[in-house]
Design an enzyme around this catalytic site. Sequence first.
Site, PDB file in Angstrom:
ATOM      1  N   ASP A   1      81.915 -32.507   9.520  1.00  0.00           N
ATOM      2  CA  ASP A   1      82.522 -33.618   9.282  1.00  0.00           C
ATOM      3  C   ASP A   1      83.724 -34.057   8.168  1.00  0.00           C
ATOM      4  O   ASP A   1      83.930 -35.426   8.084  1.00  0.00           O
ATOM      5  CB  ASP A   1      81.085 -34.917   9.081  1.00  0.00           C
ATOM      6  CG  ASP A   1      80.883 -34.003   8.140  1.00  0.00           C
ATOM      7  OD1 ASP A   1      80.580 -32.271   8.036  1.00  0.00           O
ATOM      8  OD2 ASP A   1      79.546 -34.675   7.075  1.00  0.00           O
TER       9      ASP A   1
ATOM     10  N   TYR B   1      69.960 -38.683   1.025  1.00  0.00           N
ATOM     11  CA  TYR B   1      70.437 -37.249   1.086  1.00  0.00           C
ATOM     12  C   TYR B   1      69.854 -36.372   0.651  1.00  0.00           C
ATOM     13  O   TYR B   1      69.744 -34.755   1.141  1.00  0.00           O
ATOM     14  CB  TYR B   1      71.681 -37.992   0.432  1.00  0.00           C
ATOM     15  CG  TYR B   1      73.337 -37.129   1.010  1.00  0.00           C
ATOM     16  CD1 TYR B   1      73.846 -37.367   2.851  1.00  0.00           C
ATOM     17  CD2 TYR B   1      73.048 -35.891   0.246  1.00  0.00           C
ATOM     18  CE1 TYR B   1      74.580 -36.048   2.761  1.00  0.00           C
ATOM     19  CE2 TYR B   1      73.894 -35.228   1.142  1.00  0.00           C
ATOM     20  CZ  TYR B   1      74.973 -35.255   1.682  1.00  0.00           C
ATOM     21  OH  TYR B   1      75.531 -34.397   3.049  1.00  0.00           O
TER      22      TYR B   1
ATOM     23  N   ASP C   1      80.375 -32.814  -0.300  1.00  0.00           N
ATOM     24  CA  ASP C   1      78.795 -33.160  -0.190  1.00  0.00           C
ATOM     25  C   ASP C   1      77.081 -33.569  -1.857  1.00  0.00           C
ATOM     26  O   ASP C   1      76.849 -34.340  -0.926  1.00  0.00           O
ATOM     27  CB  ASP C   1      78.117 -32.428   0.834  1.00  0.00           C
ATOM     28  CG  ASP C   1      78.321 -32.671   2.414  1.00  0.00           C
ATOM     29  OD1 ASP C   1      79.261 -33.484   2.649  1.00  0.00           O
ATOM     30  OD2 ASP C   1      77.951 -32.430   3.231  1.00  0.00           O
TER      31      ASP C   1
ATOM     32  N   HIS D   1      84.385 -28.321   1.554  1.00  0.00           N
ATOM     33  CA  HIS D   1      83.660 -27.725   2.463  1.00  0.00           C
ATOM     34  C   HIS D   1      83.917 -28.124   3.902  1.00  0.00           C
ATOM     35  O   HIS D   1      84.995 -28.662   3.891  1.00  0.00           O
ATOM     36  CB  HIS D   1      82.207 -29.072   2.486  1.00  0.00           C
ATOM     37  CG  HIS D   1      80.906 -29.020   2.950  1.00  0.00           C
ATOM     38  ND1 HIS D   1      80.739 -27.468   3.410  1.00  0.00           N
ATOM     39  CD2 HIS D   1      80.477 -29.703   3.637  1.00  0.00           C
ATOM     40  CE1 HIS D   1      80.134 -27.709   4.096  1.00  0.00           C
ATOM     41  NE2 HIS D   1      79.176 -29.500   3.823  1.00  0.00           N
TER      42      HIS D   1
ATOM     43  N   HIS E   1      73.316 -34.740  12.968  1.00  0.00           N
ATOM     44  CA  HIS E   1      72.036 -33.629  13.342  1.00  0.00           C
ATOM     45  C   HIS E   1      70.534 -33.469  12.731  1.00  0.00           C
ATOM     46  O   HIS E   1      69.927 -33.133  11.743  1.00  0.00           O
ATOM     47  CB  HIS E   1      72.811 -32.356  12.357  1.00  0.00           C
ATOM     48  CG  HIS E   1      72.767 -32.273  11.542  1.00  0.00           C
ATOM     49  ND1 HIS E   1      72.212 -32.862  10.279  1.00  0.00           N
ATOM     50  CD2 HIS E   1      74.034 -31.931  10.488  1.00  0.00           C
ATOM     51  CE1 HIS E   1      72.478 -32.045   8.641  1.00  0.00           C
ATOM     52  NE2 HIS E   1      73.792 -32.011   9.386  1.00  0.00           N
TER      53      HIS E   1
ATOM     54  N   HIS F   1      76.095 -27.454  -0.046  1.00  0.00           N
ATOM     55  CA  HIS F   1      74.917 -26.764   0.770  1.00  0.00           C
ATOM     56  C   HIS F   1      74.988 -25.903   1.382  1.00  0.00           C
ATOM     57  O   HIS F   1      74.233 -25.296   2.505  1.00  0.00           O
ATOM     58  CB  HIS F   1      74.246 -28.016   1.257  1.00  0.00           C
ATOM     59  CG  HIS F   1      74.628 -28.480   2.151  1.00  0.00           C
ATOM     60  ND1 HIS F   1      74.173 -28.665   3.623  1.00  0.00           N
ATOM     61  CD2 HIS F   1      75.987 -29.461   2.495  1.00  0.00           C
ATOM     62  CE1 HIS F   1      74.696 -29.236   4.264  1.00  0.00           C
ATOM     63  NE2 HIS F   1      75.946 -29.980   3.673  1.00  0.00           N
TER      64      HIS F   1
ATOM     65  N   HIS G   1      80.947 -38.289   0.680  1.00  0.00           N
ATOM     66  CA  HIS G   1      79.286 -39.512   2.163  1.00  0.00           C
ATOM     67  C   HIS G   1      79.121 -40.598   1.095  1.00  0.00           C
ATOM     68  O   HIS G   1      79.222 -40.273  -0.178  1.00  0.00           O
ATOM     69  CB  HIS G   1      78.685 -38.884   2.383  1.00  0.00           C
ATOM     70  CG  HIS G   1      78.783 -37.792   3.759  1.00  0.00           C
ATOM     71  ND1 HIS G   1      79.093 -38.709   4.885  1.00  0.00           N
ATOM     72  CD2 HIS G   1      78.248 -37.232   3.569  1.00  0.00           C
ATOM     73  CE1 HIS G   1      79.994 -36.660   5.319  1.00  0.00           C
ATOM     74  NE2 HIS G   1      78.692 -36.390   4.712  1.00  0.00           N
TER      75      HIS G   1
ATOM     76  N   GLU H   1      81.907 -27.849   6.650  1.00  0.00           N
ATOM     77  CA  GLU H   1      81.447 -28.550   7.656  1.00  0.00           C
ATOM     78  C   GLU H   1      81.903 -29.469   8.328  1.00  0.00           C
ATOM     79  O   GLU H   1      82.561 -29.955   7.860  1.00  0.00           O
ATOM     80  CB  GLU H   1      79.698 -29.116   6.808  1.00  0.00           C
ATOM     81  CG  GLU H   1      79.031 -29.338   8.152  1.00  0.00           C
ATOM     82  CD  GLU H   1      77.286 -29.459   7.610  1.00  0.00           C
ATOM     83  OE1 GLU H   1      77.960 -30.138   6.445  1.00  0.00           O
ATOM     84  OE2 GLU H   1      76.628 -29.692   8.296  1.00  0.00           O
TER      85      GLU H   1
END
Lengths: 398, 52
Positions: free
Chosen positions: A83, A192, A165, A79, A25, A146, A225, A81
């Site tokens: 991914d 990051y 994250d 989370h 993104h 986040h 990640h 999101e």
Amino acid sequence: MYKPIEIADGIYSVGCRDWDIRDFHGYSTYEGTTYNAFLVLGEKNILIDTVKEKFGDELISNISRIIDPQKIDIVISNHTEMDHSGAIPKVLQTIGKDKPLYCSKMGAKNLKSHFNRDFNFKVVGSGDELKVGNRTISFLETRMLHWPDSMFTYLVEGGILFSSDAFGQHYAGDKFFDDEIGDEIIPHARKYYANILLHFSPRVQALLKDVTKMNLKLNMICPDHGIIWRDNPSKIIDCYDKWSKQEPTKKVVVIFDSMWDSTTKMARAITSGIESEDVHVRLMNTRKWHRSDIMTEIIDAGAIAVGSPTLNNSIFPVIADVMTYIKGLRPQNKIAAAFGSYGWSGEAVNILNKEFAEMKLDIIDEGVKVQYVPDENDLNRCFDLGVKIAKTLKERLA
Amino acid sequence: MSKYECVCGYVYDPANGDPDNGIAPGTAFENLPGDWVCPICGAAKDNFEKMD
């Protein structure tokens, strides 16, 4: 697919590596990334987070190499999101669609919205503790670190933090732990932070204080990640403390673009002026450097100088891109100055100054404008601007 | 006057208002201007939930 890795007794990393992704993104990921998911086995079995939708089959396959996926009793979504949540429907379809899905209040709201359906949500909040068979897990909401839904899951026995994250890095390789990769991972973690978390730095500071107060034993930090911090988890916590304080250092980032190299010449003269004062400098052409790499350089800089030619009565589009991006990530405690060449109207410098003011950066000079091509006198003015930036920065740091 | 919680966890307390953004103490959530946003995350008013 890779051999699932036992990261602690009965706990496996079962996520997927995305070797190919280069644009996450709008964030450049030269080394790809991983979507980490964790399988915690015991009297009852827990899956913590999932992967991007397209890796759903691979996740199921990874789990199947350890246990029959249908033996998973609960799923935790730290989370939402995509991914990390994209494969939740596939996982539930495989393990039993009514298996409980633990998440925060905002997590439930988001997952309903992402998938336009309901799940067997078990909403948890900070301080909630859950006995799952012989394991004890607790939750800590980390709103806006986040996303509103973000939370940490902590495995009490073993002191393992599944941090969503936070503390992550976009890095896909054949190394899975901090002790295997060493300090080579820190620039990835820093990138990051700069691109995902910088604007929430005050919240990071608050979280670090909370975690210290809680006196949690942290033997291992498992982000969603990149590599797992098992050898020295305090290293990444110390980095987050440093990065979130946004303390300026003796470093200037000169960011510019140019049409006919006039603004380039100005940028180089400013850079020389900065260097003449023994201040570190990075000269970054926005058409050679990705916005996310520029952002990574900015986090510890004490000053930025931005140069843009005037195009069609405005700033240059690539500079507008980078400025929009930087502004959103809210860098603090920096001084700023603008410069640029123009043909007949010269709005760019004023527009940049307005942007700096909105970003609450400290504008130390009205900026240098040069009509068409800079002559020696103009380049001396640019050199002097570099000297002024460097001297002001040194005074602030003294 | 009720407090309202943003999706990010910020709580608007009418007793305090939001002076940094020109909202005087004593301003009810309902009376905040339509373009007021959360000072922490920028979410618009419709992201807030009334607290008990």
